[in-house]
Design an enzyme around this catalytic site. Sequence first.
Site, mmCIF file in Angstrom:
data_model
loop_
_atom_site.group_PDB
_atom_site.id
_atom_site.type_symbol
_atom_site.label_atom_id
_atom_site.label_comp_id
_atom_site.label_asym_id
_atom_site.label_seq_id
_atom_site.Cartn_x
_atom_site.Cartn_y
_atom_site.Cartn_z
ATOM 1 N N GLY A 185 12.520 5.656 -2.684
ATOM 2 C CA GLY A 185 11.217 4.969 -2.670
ATOM 3 C C GLY A 185 11.279 3.574 -3.262
ATOM 4 C CB THR A 243 14.692 2.257 4.442
ATOM 5 O OG1 THR A 243 15.383 3.359 3.886
ATOM 6 C CG2 THR A 243 14.713 2.330 5.933
ATOM 7 C CB SER A 246 12.195 9.922 1.682
ATOM 8 O OG SER A 246 13.385 9.995 0.965
ATOM 9 C CB SER A 247 16.661 7.321 4.217
ATOM 10 O OG SER A 247 15.946 6.120 4.265
ATOM 11 N N GLY A 251 18.510 7.285 -1.958
ATOM 12 C CA GLY A 251 18.535 6.855 -3.348
ATOM 13 C C GLY A 251 18.772 8.004 -4.306
ATOM 14 C CD GLU A 258 15.952 13.126 -3.404
ATOM 15 O OE1 GLU A 258 15.251 12.488 -2.624
ATOM 16 O OE2 GLU A 258 16.727 14.033 -3.039
HETATM 17 N N1 LIG Z 1 9.458 -5.340 0.589
HETATM 18 C C1 LIG Z 1 8.503 -4.474 0.775
HETATM 19 N N2 LIG Z 1 7.287 -4.873 1.129
HETATM 20 C C2 LIG Z 1 6.306 -3.988 1.314
HETATM 21 N N3 LIG Z 1 6.416 -2.674 1.141
HETATM 22 C C3 LIG Z 1 7.604 -2.183 0.781
HETATM 23 C C4 LIG Z 1 8.710 -3.068 0.604
HETATM 24 N N4 LIG Z 1 9.746 -2.314 0.253
HETATM 25 C C5 LIG Z 1 9.311 -1.037 0.253
HETATM 26 N N5 LIG Z 1 8.036 -0.959 0.555
HETATM 27 C C6 LIG Z 1 7.195 0.262 0.629
HETATM 28 O O1 LIG Z 1 7.827 1.296 -0.044
HETATM 29 C C7 LIG Z 1 8.077 2.406 0.801
HETATM 30 C C8 LIG Z 1 9.425 3.035 0.480
HETATM 31 O O2 LIG Z 1 10.430 2.146 0.833
HETATM 32 P P1 LIG Z 1 11.805 2.645 1.470
HETATM 33 O O3 LIG Z 1 11.569 3.664 2.496
HETATM 34 O O4 LIG Z 1 12.533 1.451 1.854
HETATM 35 O O5 LIG Z 1 12.460 3.313 0.231
HETATM 36 P P2 LIG Z 1 13.966 3.826 0.104
HETATM 37 O O6 LIG Z 1 14.519 3.112 -1.051
HETATM 38 O O7 LIG Z 1 14.631 3.665 1.400
HETATM 39 O O8 LIG Z 1 13.742 5.313 -0.245
HETATM 40 P P3 LIG Z 1 14.654 6.561 0.141
HETATM 41 O O9 LIG Z 1 15.829 6.536 -0.715
HETATM 42 O O10 LIG Z 1 13.759 7.695 -0.107
HETATM 43 O O11 LIG Z 1 14.981 6.383 1.558
HETATM 44 C C9 LIG Z 1 8.049 1.856 2.186
HETATM 45 O O12 LIG Z 1 7.616 2.819 3.104
HETATM 46 C C10 LIG Z 1 7.036 0.731 2.053
HETATM 47 O O13 LIG Z 1 5.741 1.240 2.167
HETATM 48 MG MG LIG Z 2 15.325 4.890 2.781
#
Ligand SMILES: Nc1ncnc2c1ncn2[C@@H]1O[C@H](COP(=O)(O)OP(=O)(O)OP(=O)(O)O)[C@@H](O)[C@H]1O
Ligand SMILES: [Mg+2]
Length: 1110
Positions: A108, A112, A160-161, A387, A389
Site C-alpha cells: 500500500g 505499483t 494490492s499486488s 511489499g 507484509e
Molecule cells: N503517487 C500516487 N498518487 C496518488 N495515489 C497513489 C500514489 N501512489 C499510491 N497511491 C494510492 O495508493 C494505493 C496503493 O498503491 P499501490 O497499489 O501502488 O501500493 P503497492 O505499494 O503496490 O502495494 P502492494 O505491495 O500491496 O502491491 C493506490 O491504489 C493509490 O490509490
Molecule cells: Mg502493488
Amino acid sequence: MEVKTSLLDNMIGVGDMVLLEPLSEDSFLENLRNRFDHNEIYTYIGSVVISMNPYRSLPIYTPDKVEEYRNRNFYELSPHIYALADEAYRSLRDQDKDQCILITGESGAGKTEASKLVMSYVAAVCGKGQEVNKVKEQLLQSNPVLEAFGNAKTVRNDNSSRFGKYMDIEFDFKGDPLGGVISNYLLEKSRVVKQPRGERNFHVFYQLLSGASDDTLKKLKLNRDLSKYNYLSLDSAAVNGLDDAANFRTVRNAMQIVGFMEDEVQSVLELVAAVLKLGNIEFKPESRCNGTDESRIKDKNDLKEMCELLGIEQSVLERAFSYRTVEAKLEKVSTTLNVAQAYYARDALAKNLYSRLFSWLVTRINESIKAQTKSRHKVMGVLDIYGFEIFEDGDNSFEQFIINYCNEKLQQIFIELTLREEQEEYVREGIEWTNIEYFNNAIICDLIENHQNGILAMLDEECLRPGTVTDETFLDKLNTICAEHQHFESRLSKNSKFLTDHSLPHNCFRIQHYAGKVLYRVEGFVDKNNDLLYRDLSQAMYKATHSLIKQLFPEGNPGKVNLKRPPTAGFQFKASVGTLMRNLQTKNPNYIRCIKPNDKKASHIFTESLVRHQARYLGLMENVRVRRAGYAFRQAYEPCLERYKMLCKRTWPHWRGPAREGVEVLMADLQVPADEFSYGRSKIFIRNPRTLFFLEERRRQCLQDLATLIQKIYRGWKCRSQFLLLKKSQIVVAAWYRRYAQQKKYQKIKSATTVVQSYTRGWQARKLLRELKYQKRCEEAVTTIAAFWHGTQARRELRRLKEEARRKHAVAVIWAYWQGLKVRREYRKFFRANAGKKIYEFTIQRIMQKYFLGLKSTMPSMSPIEKNWPARPYIFLDGVHTALRRIFHLWRCKKYRSQFTEEKKAVYEEKLEASEIFKDKKALYPSSVSQPFKGDYLEISKNPKYQKLNSAVDEKVLLADVVNKINRANGKGTARIFLLTKKSFVLADQKTGQVKASVPLPDLTSVSVSTQSDGFFALRLKEGSASAIKGDFLLSSEHLIEIITKIHRIGATAADREQLNIDISDEFLVQFKQDKVCVKFIEGAPKNGNSVSCKRKNNRLLEVSVPTSP
Ligand SMILES: Nc1ncnc2c1ncn2[C@@H]1O[C@H](COP(=O)(O)OP(=O)(O)OP(=O)(O)O)[C@@H](O)[C@H]1O
Ligand SMILES: [Mg+2]
C-alpha cells in the site's frame, strides 16, 4: 531566456535529506511531514527517491510536468519521480548503461503506482512513430491485465499486488522501446480458495461477474450473483472507488491491445469460470463397509457445468476427486479420498489452475511484447514486488514468509548497491573514503536462504523426508537448528529467552526482519511448500479437450510420467529471487522507496509512528548517513559554476576557462575553508550542508543584488525606450500638426489671396467699366451734342423754314385775305343768295360719311340673340339708326337660318309651332323646349319586334311612342304604342304589336289638354265617323307637346282637312262610347313621388291630380 531552477529553489523543508541540518531521526521525520503537508510527496536521499503515498491524485503528473523534467539534471528541479525516471532513461540512452528501478516499500505504499508512473514517463519521452507507439501501448496495457488477475483488495491496499513483477523494457540504440519481458514471482494462490477477513479474491472474478454481458455469462454458465460462489468472499465484495464492471471493459480492451486473440480471451474466461464452479463442488462423507471413509460429490450440477466448460469427461474428474493414485516405480496404488482430502484436492486444483493460468498469461503477454529484433538491447528493469507484509494478529503464513524474504533480499541489494555506488563514486572521483557503520541484513537473508541450515532448506528437507511430516516437525527442526540465530525466535527453541514470551505461541516462530519482527504460524508451511496436486487431477485436466487447460497441465500426460517430485515452492522462489538479484546486480540501480503515511488509506494523514517505523526498517537514516559520511553534497563542476558564478567577480558573468578552475577560483574567492570541500575529477564534493547553505545564502543575496541591477537596467531601458518612443511619437505628432497648421495657413492665405485678387480684379474691372462707360458716355455725349447740334441746326433751319413758310403763308394768307377781301368785297352781293344751302349740304354729307364709316368699326356680333347696337350719334339720325339696326338683325337672322339643313329646319319649325300652340298656355311646355323632337322613339323600322306593326302601316311613321291609354272605369293607364303617320294615328298593343285602333286623321276634330304640367291629352273624334264608335281617346304621354304639335302640323299642311282644334283647359269632356265624361285637372300636393294620378270620382268625372311644379 530559460530560467534554470534547482532542487534548492523554493524548497519546502529540504528536498534532499542529505542536506538536513541537524540530522536526526526527528528532524528527518519532521522534514518528511513538512513536505508531505505541502503536497511534496517526493524527497531525495542523494539519488534515492522517497515517495510518500498521497492517497489522492495530485496534479503533478501532467504532460507539462513531463516536459518540465525532460532532459533536466537530477538535482535541477524539485524532487520528483520523473527526475529519477529521466535520469535512468538518459543514462540508458546516452551512456549505454542498463538500468533497473527498484521500488520497495510495504503493501500500500505506492510501489505499483510508482512503477506505472515510471513506465508512463519513459513512454512519453522516448521516441515516437507508429511501430514504437504500438510497442509502448502494449507494454503499458499489460498492466491492467496482470493487475486484474494478480491484484486483490487486502486490508492494506485496495489494489494490492499479490505477485511480484519484474519487467525488463528493451530499447534500441536510439532509446526507442523495442519490447519487453515480464517475470512474475510467486502468486499468492491461496487467495483463490480462501481470503482473510476484510479482503477479497483476485479482481478478475468480480470484474467478470459484474462486467460481462448476460450473453457471455450464459456461455460461461455463470450467475451474476456473487453470493452463489463459495470462493468469493462477500464481506468486501464492493470496494470503494473500484468500478469492477468498467474495469472489466478496460481489461478486455487491454487484452485486445496486447494481442490476445478472441478465442484466447474466451478460453481464459472459461478457466476463470471453471475455478468459480470448482469452488461450488461440495462433498459429503460416505462410509464404506471396509471401514474407510469415502467422499461423494453432493450436487453434481456444478461439476457437470465445469466439465462442459473445460471439455472434461465428468466421470474422470469425479473419480479424480474420489481416489488418489500413487505410482511407484513398478506399481500403482489407488486410495480413496475422505471428505477433507477431497476438499484439499479441489482447492489444490483451483489454486493450481489459477496460478498456472496467471503464469500462462504472463508468457502470452511476453510473446506479444517481446522485441522483434535480435540486435543488442539496452534494458531498463522495473521491479514492483509485493511489499513487506505483517499481519498484526500473527496470522502470517508461508506467503508472508516468502514475500518478506523477497523484500529482505531487496533491502540487501539496496544496501550493497548504495554503499557500493557511493564507494565507487569516491574512487572514481579520487576522493578519500571513510567507512560508515550501518545495519546489514545479510544475516537475515542467510537465516532464510542458507543452503544447509536456512529455513527454506529445512522446509524442503522436511517436505522430502520420508515418514510423517507435519508442520510441527518442521517447527521442531527449526527450533533445533536456528535456535542460536540472533534473528530467530521461538518459544520451544533451545534459547530459553522466549520460554516465557506469551506473545510467541507454540506453533509459531518469529523472525526479526530488517523491517520488524514477524510472527509466522507454521500451519500450512509444508503443504504450501509441497504445492501438491494429485496426479489423478493433473491427468484428468490433461484429458480435457479445452486446449488451454491441456497446456497448463503438461505433467498430466500419461506418456511423460515423471516420478520425480516437482521442486518445492520455496525452492522455486529462492531460485527465481536468486536469478532476479543477479540480474539486478548487473544493472545500474535507481531506488524509489515508498512510504505509507497512514494505515487508513486516507490523504493528509501523517502517522508519525508508522512513518518512523518504515524509515527505520528501510534504513533511510543510514542511507543519509552513508551519503553524508564523506561529503553531504556533490555537484558536477559545470552546474556548480553556473549556479554560483555570480558570487565572484572573476567568474561573473562569464568564465572562459575550464569549469573546474572556475570553481576553484570561486571557492578561493569565497574563502571557504579547505577541509569543507574536495575537488573530485568531475565534481566538487562539499562536506557539510552548512557550507552549501552558506553558498546558497550568498547566492540568494547576490541574486537580490542582481535582480536589483537587472531591475535598474530594465527600468532604465524601459524609461529610455519609453522616452524614445515618446520622442518619436512627438516628432510624428509635431510633423502632423505642422502639416495641418501649414495647410490651414496656406488655405487662409489662399482664400485671402483669392479675396484680394477678386477685389483687385473687381476694382480693375470697375475701373475699366468706368472708363468704358465714360468712353461710351463721351461717345453718347458727342452723339447727343452732335444730335443736339444737328437738332439745333435743324430746328434753327426748321424755324427758319417755318418762319419763312409762315412768312410765306402769312404773305399768302394776307394775300388771300387780301384777295378774299377783295373778292368778298367784289362778290359779297352774289354769296348771300346760294352759299348757305351748299354749306349745309356739304356739312350733312360729311356727317353722314363719318357716321357710316364709324358704324363699320363698331358693328355688333352676328349672333341673332345679340342685343347690343352702337349708340346713335345725332338725334337727326334716329330713324336711320333704328332701321339700320332692324335691317342688320334680319340680315344676320337670315344668315343664321341659311346654315340649317332641311331636317333641322323642320325640327325648328315644329318647335316654333309647339311654341305657338303651347307657350304660356301649358305648364308642361317649358320643359319640352330643350328636348329635341325625336319622332320615332321606338325605332320601329329597325326593331324586329315591331316588324308586323310596321308593315300594317303603309305611310311613313312620323312619330312612334308608347303612351298610356287611360281607362275610363278606373283612371288607370294601359301602355299602347302610338304611331302617327301623315294620314292616321294607330294605337297598338305594346307587347304583341297588334293594332288596337287606327284612326284616320280627318276623323280627329280636336285635341284637349290641360294647362298643367301633365301629359294627358284627349283625341276627340268626329261624331258619326267610323272611328268614333268606340269613343274618344284619353291618353297620356311624356312627349305630349311633340305628339300634339305633330298632329297639328299634319292638319295644318293637309289641304283636305279643317284646322285641328287645340283646346287647352283644365276641364274638358271626353266621349266614351255613349257617355261623356268630364276630365278635371286639379293641382295637388306631390304624392307617391312626382307622378300624376288619375282617379275616377264618379260616372261622369275623372279627376287628374297634377303635382304642383316646384
Ligand atoms: N503517487 C500516487 N498518487 C496518488 N495515489 C497513489 C500514489 N501512489 C499510491 N497511491 C494510492 O495508493 C494505493 C496503493 O498503491 P499501490 O497499489 O501502488 O501500493 P503497492 O505499494 O503496490 O502495494 P502492494 O505491495 O500491496 O502491491 C493506490 O491504489 C493509490 O490509490
Ligand atoms: Mg502493488
